[in-house]
Motif scaffolding. Sequence first.
Motif, short mmCIF file in Angstrom:
data_model
loop_
_atom_site.label_atom_id
_atom_site.label_comp_id
_atom_site.label_asym_id
_atom_site.label_seq_id
_atom_site.Cartn_x
_atom_site.Cartn_y
_atom_site.Cartn_z
N THR A 157 32.15 11.66 19.16
CA THR A 157 33.18 11.17 18.24
C THR A 157 34.44 12.03 18.31
OG1 THR A 157 31.50 10.28 16.78
CG2 THR A 157 33.67 10.64 15.83
N LEU A 158 34.28 13.35 18.33
CA LEU A 158 35.44 14.24 18.40
C LEU A 158 36.22 14.07 19.70
CD1 LEU A 158 34.04 17.52 16.80
CD2 LEU A 158 35.84 16.02 15.89
N PHE A 215 40.16 12.63 20.03
CA PHE A 215 41.27 13.33 20.65
C PHE A 215 41.64 12.80 22.03
CE2 PHE A 215 39.77 16.58 17.61
CZ PHE A 215 40.96 16.75 16.91
N LEU A 216 40.68 12.30 22.79
CA LEU A 216 40.96 11.90 24.17
C LEU A 216 40.56 10.46 24.50
CD1 LEU A 216 39.64 15.15 25.87
CD2 LEU A 216 42.01 14.58 25.36
N MET A 235 34.26 11.21 27.16
CA MET A 235 33.35 11.06 26.03
C MET A 235 31.90 11.05 26.51
SD MET A 235 35.59 8.19 23.98
CE MET A 235 34.32 7.73 22.82
N LEU A 236 31.63 10.29 27.56
CA LEU A 236 30.29 10.22 28.13
C LEU A 236 29.86 11.58 28.68
CD1 LEU A 236 27.81 8.56 28.90
CD2 LEU A 236 28.99 7.95 31.02
N ILE A 274 24.19 16.22 17.16
CA ILE A 274 25.28 16.98 17.78
C ILE A 274 25.99 16.12 18.82
CG2 ILE A 274 25.85 18.99 19.20
CD1 ILE A 274 23.53 20.44 17.78
N GLY A 275 25.22 15.37 19.59
CA GLY A 275 25.82 14.50 20.61
C GLY A 275 26.75 13.47 20.00
N ALA A 276 26.34 12.88 18.89
CA ALA A 276 27.20 11.90 18.21
C ALA A 276 28.48 12.54 17.69
CB ALA A 276 26.44 11.24 17.07
#
Length: 139
Positions: free
Chosen positions: A69-70, A74-75, A86-87, A63-65
């Motif tokens: 990625t999402l 987008f950002l 992302m982090l 889920i974290g990956a």
Amino acid sequence: MPALASVAEGAVLQSTGGPEAIASAVLVFLVSLLVGAAAINLGAQIFIDRDTGFRRATVTALIGALVYTLVGFFLGWIPLLGPILMLLAWVAVINWQYPGGWATAAGIGLIAWLVAVLILFALAQVGFVTPEAMGVPGA
């Protein structure tokens, strides 16, 4: 068939899409998932001080990956802010899966990152992966 391109941790893998490419992509995915799960599991054991299970670590890594990625898609293009978001999204998944709050989740994430780098470095030393595939510049 047009060439397929896949980005994994900063390394671009290109192929013609044959059976070897599919097998390679599956192997990269499985190794990455197992390394991530092992690293998160160790970080959780250190910070939570009990065995929380490898299954939970595997779900967290997967889920974290996906979330990482999402958010990156987008950002991630926003200078400085994109990688930070992302982090934070990745740490948020750890926080959601494990007790202890944001500080514990950040600690688990830090340990997980260090362990993953060490595991991937060791795999690169025995020729299983290349340093470029690790996503760690200069390693």
